[in-house]
Scaffold this active site. Structure first.
Site, PDB file in Angstrom:
ATOM      1  N   TYR A 132       8.390   3.654  -9.921  1.00  0.00           N
ATOM      2  CA  TYR A 132       8.292   5.036 -10.405  1.00  0.00           C
ATOM      3  C   TYR A 132       9.058   5.299 -11.690  1.00  0.00           C
ATOM      4  O   TYR A 132       8.932   6.374 -12.272  1.00  0.00           O
ATOM      5  CB  TYR A 132       8.812   6.006  -9.337  1.00  0.00           C
ATOM      6  N   HIS A 136       0.828  -1.211   0.000  1.00  0.00           N
ATOM      7  CA  HIS A 136       0.000   0.000   0.000  1.00  0.00           C
ATOM      8  C   HIS A 136       0.863   1.262   0.000  1.00  0.00           C
ATOM      9  O   HIS A 136       0.581   2.233   0.695  1.00  0.00           O
ATOM     10  CB  HIS A 136      -0.984  -0.004   1.168  1.00  0.00           C
TER      11      HIS A 136
HETATM   12  C1  LIG Z   1      -3.170   9.249  -0.105  1.00  0.00           C
HETATM   13  C2  LIG Z   1      -3.230   7.765  -0.341  1.00  0.00           C
HETATM   14  C3  LIG Z   1      -4.333   7.052   0.116  1.00  0.00           C
HETATM   15  C4  LIG Z   1      -4.403   5.680  -0.077  1.00  0.00           C
HETATM   16  N1  LIG Z   1      -5.510   4.979   0.367  1.00  0.00           N
HETATM   17  C5  LIG Z   1      -5.581   3.639   0.174  1.00  0.00           C
HETATM   18  C6  LIG Z   1      -6.727   2.898   0.614  1.00  0.00           C
HETATM   19  O1  LIG Z   1      -7.675   3.445   1.189  1.00  0.00           O
HETATM   20  N2  LIG Z   1      -6.745   1.570   0.395  1.00  0.00           N
HETATM   21  C7  LIG Z   1      -5.710   0.930  -0.246  1.00  0.00           C
HETATM   22  O2  LIG Z   1      -5.765  -0.289  -0.445  1.00  0.00           O
HETATM   23  N3  LIG Z   1      -4.607   1.615  -0.672  1.00  0.00           N
HETATM   24  C8  LIG Z   1      -4.543   2.932  -0.486  1.00  0.00           C
HETATM   25  N4  LIG Z   1      -3.426   3.624  -0.915  1.00  0.00           N
HETATM   26  C9  LIG Z   1      -2.331   2.902  -1.557  1.00  0.00           C
HETATM   27  C10 LIG Z   1      -2.517   2.880  -3.059  1.00  0.00           C
HETATM   28  O3  LIG Z   1      -3.702   2.193  -3.420  1.00  0.00           O
HETATM   29  C11 LIG Z   1      -1.347   2.171  -3.730  1.00  0.00           C
HETATM   30  O4  LIG Z   1      -1.190   0.852  -3.229  1.00  0.00           O
HETATM   31  C12 LIG Z   1      -0.043   2.912  -3.531  1.00  0.00           C
HETATM   32  O5  LIG Z   1      -0.218   4.311  -3.667  1.00  0.00           O
HETATM   33  C13 LIG Z   1       0.976   2.401  -4.539  1.00  0.00           C
HETATM   34  O6  LIG Z   1       2.250   2.892  -4.223  1.00  0.00           O
HETATM   35  P1  LIG Z   1       2.906   4.161  -4.963  1.00  0.00           P
HETATM   36  O7  LIG Z   1       2.096   5.354  -4.570  1.00  0.00           O
HETATM   37  O8  LIG Z   1       4.274   4.163  -4.387  1.00  0.00           O
HETATM   38  O9  LIG Z   1       2.860   3.882  -6.451  1.00  0.00           O
HETATM   39  C14 LIG Z   1      -3.348   5.002  -0.741  1.00  0.00           C
HETATM   40  C15 LIG Z   1      -2.235   5.741  -1.219  1.00  0.00           C
HETATM   41  C16 LIG Z   1      -2.164   7.105  -1.014  1.00  0.00           C
HETATM   42  C17 LIG Z   1      -0.954   7.853  -1.526  1.00  0.00           C
END
Ligand SMILES: Cc1cc2nc3c(=O)[nH]c(=O)nc-3n(C[C@H](O)[C@H](O)[C@H](O)COP(=O)(O)O)c2cc1C
Length: 155
Positions: free
Chosen positions: A86, A51
């Site tokens: 990235y 996540h």
């Molecule tokens: C602000 C924010 C909120 C997020 N909320 C969730 C969420 O509610 N549920 C979830 O499974 N992943 C959530 N994520 C994780 C993203 O779904 C994803 O797995 C992650 O951003 C991937 O990594 P990266 O940003 O390094 O590409 C969130 C990410 C961010 C940045």
């Protein structure tokens, strides 16, 4: 009590499977045993993900987890990966390690913040262009040909 739903468990995946023929993609898989269990429950896809490193400080990285997960279930289920992919070479490595595709989280948000929809498009287009360049410069013509032996082509 204020975060998440600790009562959720594997039985909920089975219930969901019974209720829908829509594809189920289970996100947050980091252990090969969980990947096998997801396959046994009949999901169509898994996302190897911590996540974005936002949940458990010091969690295993998706890249490290991908190796054992792909060994466990490659070919039985679609394997996606996210968290920290990235650049084009990040994507190259994930595909070579066994991911079918990579999901991109924050980069397109950064693009959005910088230049709206065009910025989000540019952020993703740049990663794709880098992947294209990395493939070409390392002697590959197609992502389908990437396996672990391709990692040595990155030098
Ligand atoms: C602000 C924010 C909120 C997020 N909320 C969730 C969420 O509610 N549920 C979830 O499974 N992943 C959530 N994520 C994780 C993203 O779904 C994803 O797995 C992650 O951003 C991937 O990594 P990266 O940003 O390094 O590409 C969130 C990410 C961010 C940045």
């Amino acid at each position: 009590d204020i975060y998440s739903r600790p009562s959720l468990n594997w039985d909920d995946i089975a219930t969901l499977r019974d209720k829908t023929s829509l594809p189920i993609v289970l996100k947050g898989i980091l252990h090969p045993d969980d990947a096998r269990r997801a396959v046994d429950l009949g999901v169509e896809g898994i996302i190897v993900s911590n996540h974005g490193g936002r949940q458990v400080d010091g969690s295993i990285s998706s890249t490290d987890a991908l190796v054992d997960v792909a060994d466990a279930v490659a070919g039985q289920v679609t394997i996606l990966a996210d968290s920290g992919f990235y650049t084009g070479s990040d994507v190259f490595k994930a595909l070579a390690l066994g991911a079918d595709a990579v999901c991109i989280g924050r980069p397109h948000m950064y693009g959005l913040a910088l230049n709206g929809a065009a910025g989000a498009r540019d952020a993703v287009a740049n990663i794709i262009a880098e992947l294209d360049l990395t493939l070409g410069l390392s002697g590959h013509t197609d992502v389908a040909g990437l396996d672990r032996s391709a990692l040595k082509d990155l030098g």
